[in-house]
Scaffold this motif. Structure first.
Motif, short mmCIF file in Angstrom:
data_model
loop_
_atom_site.label_atom_id
_atom_site.label_comp_id
_atom_site.label_asym_id
_atom_site.label_seq_id
_atom_site.Cartn_x
_atom_site.Cartn_y
_atom_site.Cartn_z
N ALA A 1 -2.61 6.82 13.91
CA ALA A 1 -3.03 5.28 13.33
C ALA A 1 -2.14 4.82 12.45
O ALA A 1 -1.91 4.06 12.22
CB ALA A 1 -4.12 4.76 12.76
N GLY A 2 -1.50 5.93 11.41
CA GLY A 2 -0.39 5.04 10.55
C GLY A 2 -0.55 6.23 9.31
O GLY A 2 -0.17 5.84 8.71
N TYR A 3 -1.61 6.47 9.74
CA TYR A 3 -2.00 7.66 8.05
C TYR A 3 -0.85 8.12 7.31
O TYR A 3 -0.53 9.03 8.47
CB TYR A 3 -3.26 8.07 7.92
N LEU B 1 -2.68 13.54 3.38
CA LEU B 1 -4.24 14.16 3.96
C LEU B 1 -3.60 15.77 3.12
O LEU B 1 -4.85 16.47 3.18
CB LEU B 1 -3.96 13.82 5.27
N ASP C 1 -1.69 5.42 -2.89
CA ASP C 1 -2.79 5.31 -2.78
C ASP C 1 -3.44 5.94 -1.26
O ASP C 1 -5.01 5.96 -1.45
CB ASP C 1 -2.72 3.46 -2.17
N SER C 2 -2.91 6.11 -0.88
CA SER C 2 -3.51 7.16 1.24
C SER C 2 -3.96 7.81 0.27
O SER C 2 -4.78 8.51 0.76
CB SER C 2 -1.61 6.76 1.50
N LEU D 1 -6.61 9.54 12.11
CA LEU D 1 -5.75 8.87 11.18
C LEU D 1 -4.89 8.67 11.63
O LEU D 1 -3.29 7.60 11.49
CB LEU D 1 -6.34 9.66 9.91
N ASP E 1 -7.22 7.78 -1.83
CA ASP E 1 -8.24 7.41 -0.90
C ASP E 1 -8.76 8.95 0.15
O ASP E 1 -9.36 9.07 -0.51
CB ASP E 1 -7.58 6.79 0.61
N ALA E 2 -7.43 9.21 0.59
CA ALA E 2 -7.42 11.04 1.45
C ALA E 2 -8.29 11.70 0.50
O ALA E 2 -8.99 12.31 0.64
CB ALA E 2 -6.41 11.02 1.73
N MET F 1 0.91 -1.09 0.09
CA MET F 1 -0.02 -0.05 0.22
C MET F 1 1.40 1.51 -0.12
O MET F 1 1.78 1.74 0.58
CB MET F 1 -0.98 0.05 1.44
N TYR G 1 -11.57 11.27 -0.54
CA TYR G 1 -13.35 10.98 0.43
C TYR G 1 -13.04 12.61 1.22
O TYR G 1 -14.49 13.21 1.61
CB TYR G 1 -12.57 10.71 2.28
#
Lengths: 218, 323
Positions: free
Chosen positions: B101-103, B108, B5-6, B98, B9-10, B1, B13
């Protein structure tokens, strides 16, 4: 190595000391409870352990992955339950959502996976708050009153999950103010005057109104 | 990942969030045409002097059309500023969770800027299209880009206010007031003395000058365009630094999914003998474990022996003071 060890932790807010030398260590495979009166600094302690707040002084030594369920429900109201799970799957770098979906099903809100968090009931929001803390199967779980808003069935459900985690060798730290919980812990400490004290306390010292009985734990 | 990819997604969203901001959507759909129609109906046509600093000349423009540019810019800045303020404020705690948690924090941040760019592009396109129902700017694309620029500037201001202010009312009030003062005072109908010193410090000054050039004279300036970008960069930078500080992981996990190992630690200690003969140990770096053997009558400190290996040893952490 202990999954978590705290040494001489201090924290003050605007000169008002909240934690004045907290020391404890968690053992592998135990349910550890922290109780204390309102304003005793329980949530501050947990926020420091989770990395949300910086301690003024002291050491925290970690021996495994962390899961953190904050007291305040932290969700994004515009995202659905499933979108939350996918977001945190990415954060935790998990290959799939098997465990997350299992927890969602277990806590009985599978039918809400496509619902936006802002439209969920208070109890279901808390369930999602909890699932996010547990979905990556962490070695140590830090939970701050994680069953607020749960009905009795879900409260029991929560404890069966917590006990399962303990039995699987995970370490679970729970901050609680419910008198019913006390005999569920393997060890219990009370936060008072900024330090963790031995567990010999009476329930009347808690926020609950259950008649006083001497509690033994540890 | 991967990081990409991050980011994907971010960004998805972030856009979904903006898309579900019903107040902002209602403002876009209804406020822009209503506001522009009102301006068109209320402000009379007629010549008015405008200090066009791009050319250094005072040009005569149609007051009605100039007011519609001000109205469009006012609407775009309000809406984009509100959207970014609202998104940043509402997701502040969630973003922190987030990141803890490691994002990837940078994913972001970039996602917020990408969503801002998209929102400014779409809202400005809509505002330009509505304005075109009344009259046609001379250079359409530069005019559109000027509106985008004003939106980006206020997006940056929205990010900044969203990080700094916790209450919706305070942030909204500030965005409305800043936008009103900024855009309206540049309109010579309200301030006949436009062109005085200090106007160039207004957030949409560059965008307004270029939009007037694009709409009427055809004179544009890259420098004035960059002025707006400077505002975006400044406001967004302060906001993003504040965001970075707020989402800091105080326990310094590089990757929360990987078990954190106890680092090798070296303690620096000073051992002194006090008047009563006891030892005083002070650490200037790292915690110190002093092990005294209960069965050892000599009470000799044995710091080299691990406590775990000696069940008869009582372990005490003396101090973690750091000087």
């Amino acid at each position: 190595m202990n999954p978590l060890r705290v040494v001489d932790l201090h924290k003050a807010f605007r000169g008002r000391p909240v934690l004045t030398g907290v020391e404890f260590e968690l053992r592998t495979g135990e349910l550890f409870g922290i109780i204390g009166e309102n304003g005793a600094g329980k949530s501050t302690l947990l926020r420091i352990l989770a990395g949300e707040l910086a301690a003024d002084r002291g050491d925290i030594i970690y021996g495994g992955t962390l899961g953190y369920c904050p007291q305040k429900i932290v969700l994004n109201d515009e995202l659905t339950v499933e979108q939350h799970l996918r977001f945190f799957q990415r954060a935790y770098r998990r290959p799939g959502l098997l465990r997350a979906h299992e927890l969602v099903e277990r806590l009985g809100f599978d039918q809400h996976r496509g619902t936006r968090a802002g439209l969920l009931s208070g109890g279901t929001r808390q369930k999602l708050n909890l699932v996010i803390a547990l979905m990556h199967d962490p070695d140590v779980v830090l939970m701050d009153e994680p069953y607020q808003g749960f009905d009795w069935d879900n409260y029991l459900n929560f404890w069966s999950i917590a006990e399962e985690l303990r039995d699987q060798g995970r370490t679970v730290l729970i901050i609680s103010h419910i008198a019913h919980d006390i005999d569920r812990f393997d060890r219990l400490r009370r936060l008072r005057n900024g330090q963790l004290a031995e567990p010999a306390i009476t329930e009347s010292t808690l926020n609950g109104t259950v008649p006083a009985t001497v509690v033994t734990a540890g | 990942m991967s990081w990409n990819d991050s980011l994907g997604d971010a960004t998805r969203y972030e856009i979904a969030q903006h898309g579900r901001n019903r107040v902002a959507l209602a403002l876009v759909v209804a406020f822009i045409p209503i506001w522009l129609t009102l301006v068109h109906m209320i402000i009379p046509s007629g010549p008015i002097a405008f200090h066009h600093d791009v050319t250094g000349r005072v040009v005569e423009l149609d007051a009605n059309q100039l007011s519609m540019i001000s109205g469009a810019m006012n609407a775009v800045t309000l809406i984009i500023g509100f959207m970014m303020f609202s998104a940043v404020r509402r997701s502040s705690d969630f973003d922190r969770r987030l990141v803890l948690a490691g994002y990837a924090r940078s994913a972001l941040l970039v996602a917020k800027l990408l969503a801002l760019g998209l929102a400014a592009a779409v809202v400005s396109l809509y505002a330009t299209s509505v304005l075109m129902l009344f009259w046609m700017p001379e250079l359409l694309v530069p005019f559109y880009l000027s509106l985008v620029l004003s939106g980006l500037t206020y997006g940056g201001i929205g990010i900044l206010l969203g990080v700094v202010f916790r209450t919706e009312l305070a942030g909204m009030f500030l965005i409305i007031m800043i936008s009103l003062v900024d855009v309206m005072v540049q309109n010579p109908i309200i301030t006949p003395s436009t062109g005085v010193d200090g106007f160039s410090l207004l957030p949409t000054y560059g965008a307004m000058q270029n939009s007037v050039g694009a709409a009427f004279t055809g004179d544009l300036s890259l420098g004035y365009f960059l002025l707006g970008m400077l505002w975006l960069a400044g406001a967004a930078l302060i906001g993003l630094v504040a965001f970075h500080r707020r989402t800091r992981d105080h326990i310094g996990r590089q990757d929360p999914s990987v078990p954190r190992q106890q680092p090798e630690r070296t303690a620096t200690v000073v051992v002194s003998v006090t008047a009563d003969g006891s030892l005083r140990i002070r650490s200037s770096s790292g915690p110190v474990l002093v092990c005294s053997c209960a069965t050892d009558e000599s009470r000799e400190a044995r710091p080299a022996v691990p406590a775990e290996a000696r069940p008869d040893v009582r372990t005490t952490v003396l101090t973690t003071d750091r000087t």
